[in-house]
Design a protein around this motif. Structure first.
Motif, PDB file in Angstrom:
ATOM      1  N   ARG A  95      -7.670   0.799  11.277  1.00  0.00           N
ATOM      2  CA  ARG A  95      -8.058   0.300   9.955  1.00  0.00           C
ATOM      3  C   ARG A  95      -7.655  -1.160   9.777  1.00  0.00           C
ATOM      4  O   ARG A  95      -7.848  -1.742   8.716  1.00  0.00           O
ATOM      5  CB  ARG A  95      -7.438   1.177   8.855  1.00  0.00           C
ATOM      6  CG  ARG A  95      -8.221   1.154   7.550  1.00  0.00           C
ATOM      7  CD  ARG A  95      -7.541   1.998   6.469  1.00  0.00           C
ATOM      8  NE  ARG A  95      -7.416   3.385   6.842  1.00  0.00           N
ATOM      9  CZ  ARG A  95      -8.355   4.317   6.641  1.00  0.00           C
ATOM     10  NH1 ARG A  95      -9.473   3.992   6.046  1.00  0.00           N
ATOM     11  NH2 ARG A  95      -8.160   5.564   7.028  1.00  0.00           N
ATOM     12  N   GLY A  96      -7.143  -1.755  10.838  1.00  0.00           N
ATOM     13  CA  GLY A  96      -6.866  -3.186  10.808  1.00  0.00           C
ATOM     14  C   GLY A  96      -5.452  -3.518  10.383  1.00  0.00           C
ATOM     15  O   GLY A  96      -4.607  -2.640  10.216  1.00  0.00           O
ATOM     16  N   ALA A  97      -5.220  -4.806  10.205  1.00  0.00           N
ATOM     17  CA  ALA A  97      -3.875  -5.306   9.935  1.00  0.00           C
ATOM     18  C   ALA A  97      -3.811  -5.988   8.576  1.00  0.00           C
ATOM     19  O   ALA A  97      -4.180  -7.157   8.445  1.00  0.00           O
ATOM     20  CB  ALA A  97      -3.471  -6.277  11.033  1.00  0.00           C
ATOM     21  N   PRO A  98      -3.356  -5.259   7.535  1.00  0.00           N
ATOM     22  CA  PRO A  98      -3.144  -5.928   6.247  1.00  0.00           C
ATOM     23  C   PRO A  98      -1.915  -6.836   6.349  1.00  0.00           C
ATOM     24  O   PRO A  98      -1.287  -6.905   7.411  1.00  0.00           O
ATOM     25  CB  PRO A  98      -2.921  -4.765   5.277  1.00  0.00           C
ATOM     26  CG  PRO A  98      -2.541  -3.594   6.115  1.00  0.00           C
ATOM     27  CD  PRO A  98      -2.990  -3.848   7.515  1.00  0.00           C
ATOM     28  N   SER A  99      -1.535  -7.491   5.240  1.00  0.00           N
ATOM     29  CA  SER A  99      -0.457  -8.476   5.359  1.00  0.00           C
ATOM     30  C   SER A  99       0.931  -7.848   5.286  1.00  0.00           C
ATOM     31  O   SER A  99       1.939  -8.540   5.407  1.00  0.00           O
ATOM     32  CB  SER A  99      -0.615  -9.536   4.270  1.00  0.00           C
ATOM     33  OG  SER A  99      -0.683  -8.866   3.026  1.00  0.00           O
ATOM     34  N   ASP A 100       1.008  -6.526   5.051  1.00  0.00           N
ATOM     35  CA  ASP A 100       2.322  -5.884   4.953  1.00  0.00           C
ATOM     36  C   ASP A 100       2.163  -4.391   5.231  1.00  0.00           C
ATOM     37  O   ASP A 100       1.040  -3.879   5.249  1.00  0.00           O
ATOM     38  CB  ASP A 100       2.873  -6.081   3.529  1.00  0.00           C
ATOM     39  CG  ASP A 100       4.384  -5.896   3.464  1.00  0.00           C
ATOM     40  OD1 ASP A 100       5.003  -5.583   4.517  1.00  0.00           O
ATOM     41  OD2 ASP A 100       4.941  -6.052   2.365  1.00  0.00           O
ATOM     42  N   ARG A 101       3.286  -3.683   5.398  1.00  0.00           N
ATOM     43  CA  ARG A 101       3.221  -2.229   5.577  1.00  0.00           C
ATOM     44  C   ARG A 101       3.059  -1.574   4.212  1.00  0.00           C
ATOM     45  O   ARG A 101       3.785  -1.897   3.281  1.00  0.00           O
ATOM     46  CB  ARG A 101       4.505  -1.734   6.254  1.00  0.00           C
ATOM     47  CG  ARG A 101       4.557  -0.219   6.455  1.00  0.00           C
ATOM     48  CD  ARG A 101       5.823   0.183   7.206  1.00  0.00           C
ATOM     49  NE  ARG A 101       5.867   1.620   7.462  1.00  0.00           N
ATOM     50  CZ  ARG A 101       6.440   2.517   6.660  1.00  0.00           C
ATOM     51  NH1 ARG A 101       7.053   2.130   5.550  1.00  0.00           N
ATOM     52  NH2 ARG A 101       6.434   3.800   6.967  1.00  0.00           N
ATOM     53  N   ASP A 102       2.095  -0.666   4.103  1.00  0.00           N
ATOM     54  CA  ASP A 102       1.847   0.027   2.844  1.00  0.00           C
ATOM     55  C   ASP A 102       1.123   1.332   3.156  1.00  0.00           C
ATOM     56  O   ASP A 102       0.214   1.337   3.982  1.00  0.00           O
ATOM     57  CB  ASP A 102       0.960  -0.864   1.948  1.00  0.00           C
ATOM     58  CG  ASP A 102       0.861  -0.337   0.524  1.00  0.00           C
ATOM     59  OD1 ASP A 102       1.200   0.852   0.292  1.00  0.00           O
ATOM     60  OD2 ASP A 102       0.418  -1.104  -0.355  1.00  0.00           O
ATOM     61  N   PHE A 103       1.524   2.439   2.516  1.00  0.00           N
ATOM     62  CA  PHE A 103       0.829   3.715   2.768  1.00  0.00           C
ATOM     63  C   PHE A 103      -0.609   3.675   2.272  1.00  0.00           C
ATOM     64  O   PHE A 103      -1.487   4.311   2.836  1.00  0.00           O
ATOM     65  CB  PHE A 103       1.585   4.886   2.109  1.00  0.00           C
ATOM     66  CG  PHE A 103       2.766   5.334   2.928  1.00  0.00           C
ATOM     67  CD1 PHE A 103       3.964   4.646   2.881  1.00  0.00           C
ATOM     68  CD2 PHE A 103       2.684   6.438   3.760  1.00  0.00           C
ATOM     69  CE1 PHE A 103       5.047   5.038   3.650  1.00  0.00           C
ATOM     70  CE2 PHE A 103       3.761   6.848   4.532  1.00  0.00           C
ATOM     71  CZ  PHE A 103       4.956   6.139   4.473  1.00  0.00           C
ATOM     72  N   VAL A 104      -0.818   2.930   1.183  1.00  0.00           N
ATOM     73  CA  VAL A 104      -2.166   2.854   0.603  1.00  0.00           C
ATOM     74  C   VAL A 104      -3.094   2.096   1.565  1.00  0.00           C
ATOM     75  O   VAL A 104      -2.698   1.074   2.135  1.00  0.00           O
ATOM     76  CB  VAL A 104      -2.086   2.144  -0.772  1.00  0.00           C
ATOM     77  CG1 VAL A 104      -3.465   1.909  -1.363  1.00  0.00           C
ATOM     78  CG2 VAL A 104      -1.221   2.960  -1.718  1.00  0.00           C
ATOM     79  N   PHE A 105      -4.315   2.608   1.729  1.00  0.00           N
ATOM     80  CA  PHE A 105      -5.278   1.920   2.603  1.00  0.00           C
ATOM     81  C   PHE A 105      -5.538   0.512   2.067  1.00  0.00           C
ATOM     82  O   PHE A 105      -5.683   0.326   0.861  1.00  0.00           O
ATOM     83  CB  PHE A 105      -6.641   2.634   2.613  1.00  0.00           C
ATOM     84  CG  PHE A 105      -6.659   3.993   3.263  1.00  0.00           C
ATOM     85  CD1 PHE A 105      -5.567   4.491   3.967  1.00  0.00           C
ATOM     86  CD2 PHE A 105      -7.805   4.784   3.183  1.00  0.00           C
ATOM     87  CE1 PHE A 105      -5.612   5.744   4.568  1.00  0.00           C
ATOM     88  CE2 PHE A 105      -7.863   6.031   3.781  1.00  0.00           C
ATOM     89  CZ  PHE A 105      -6.761   6.517   4.471  1.00  0.00           C
TER      90      PHE A 105
END
Ligand code: PDD
Length: 287
Positions: A95-105
């Motif tokens: 699902r790619g790399a968001p800017s931080d760790r988060d359970f929410v997609f």
């Protein structure tokens, strides 16, 4: 020699391909994959793998970032660049790399999926000595999650299962739930009794194997009887033949389960015939 791999639109040497530490495949196993075999430099069951990939992405509400045509081009290009005659192409989409760790997609408009492909060179894949000898299997409890029909990279329990088998001198493990065999750690499981092929029907409990679909189709075309139903591990001990299927093993005989010899402890004749038919027909249809 360093392989050429594919990462998000680029062909790179394997040691130059880098992904973010925030990639959800890495942090959350939020990724799906496919393994397609290559025989004579051609792709086996490619359409089946692409269809299942699309289904896995849909089930997880993940954006499909790549068309069938592009995927085929990349597979073929990697096979050529890495000079693969017999082997595998591994494909993973996270699902790619968001800017931080988060359970929410992450918002799919802001975070693009990560697409990775690489080849594995396996000379002798079709003519494997294991196919002549057969595999020794042990049974273990199936402790995986409930959506095994989605081909995710959550492979820790299957890896542990392979290690449990290895520790006791076996080749692989079959997983058992409520007394019934679900599947192998990385393959579908079958027994043959009185010339009838018995394998669990498809549901969320197992991966809908692409090799399974082809083998059952060839078996029916060859007038072999097929029964898709649950079978117990005790039934497996008393089977005439047993085997597994997957993209990396095709049809592979099983000759022992939990120390019980299957048939005469040698690959069964129906199994060997199915392997031959599968290899012959799928090579003909390879692209
Ligand atoms: N594994 N069941 C499980 C749990 C699998 O991981 C696989 C494939 C199969 C067989 O599916 P197919 O026929 O489509 O390969 C069944 C691949 C080969 C792997 O993880 O390497």
């Amino acid at each position: 020699m360093a392989r050429t791999v594919y990462l998000n639109g680029e062909y790179l040497l394997e040691n130059e391909a880098k992904i973010s530490i925030f990639d959800r495949g890495f942090l959350m196993a939020d990724a799906v994959y496919e393994v397609t075999s290559v025989l004579d430099g051609k792709l086996i069951d490619f359409n089946g793998h692409t269809d299942r990939l699309r289904r896995s992405l849909d089930e997880l509400d993940m954006k499909n970032p790549i068309s069938y045509k592009e995927l085929l081009e990349i597979h073929r290009e990697l096979v050529l660049l890495n000079n693969i005659n017999e082997g595998l192409v591994y494909l993973q989409i996270s699902r790619g790399a968001p800017s931080d760790r988060d359970f929410v997609f992450p918002n799919p408009d802001e975070t693009d999926p990560t697409v990775v492909l690489f080849t594995q060179n396996k000379p002798g894949l079709a003519n494997s000595p294991a196919a002549k000898k057969g595999l020794k299997i042990v049974s273990i409890d199936d402790e995986r999650w409930g959506r095994r029909d989605i081909k995710t990279v959550q492979l820790l329990y299957p890896s542990m299962g392979k290690m449990m088998a290895k520790k006791v001198g076996a080749d692989d493990a079959w997983m058992v739930q409520d007394g019934h065999v679900t599947e192998g750690t990385s393959n579908n499981a079958y027994i043959i009794k009185k010339n009838k092929i018995i394998t669990r029907g498809i549901s969320n409990s197992i991966l809908h194997g692409i090799t399974r679909a082809a083998v059952l189709r060839f078996a029916k075309e060859g007038q072999m009887q097929v029964e898709e139903r649950n079978f117990t591990i005790d039934e497996a001990y008393k089977a005439d033949e047993a085997f597994i299927t997957s993209a990396s093993t095709f049809v592979m005989p099983v000759v022992e389960i939990d120390g019980n010899k299957i048939g005469h402890g040698k690959p069964g004749s129906n199994t060997s015939r199915l392997r031959e038919i599968y290899l012959e027909e799928s090579k003909k249809a390879a692209i």
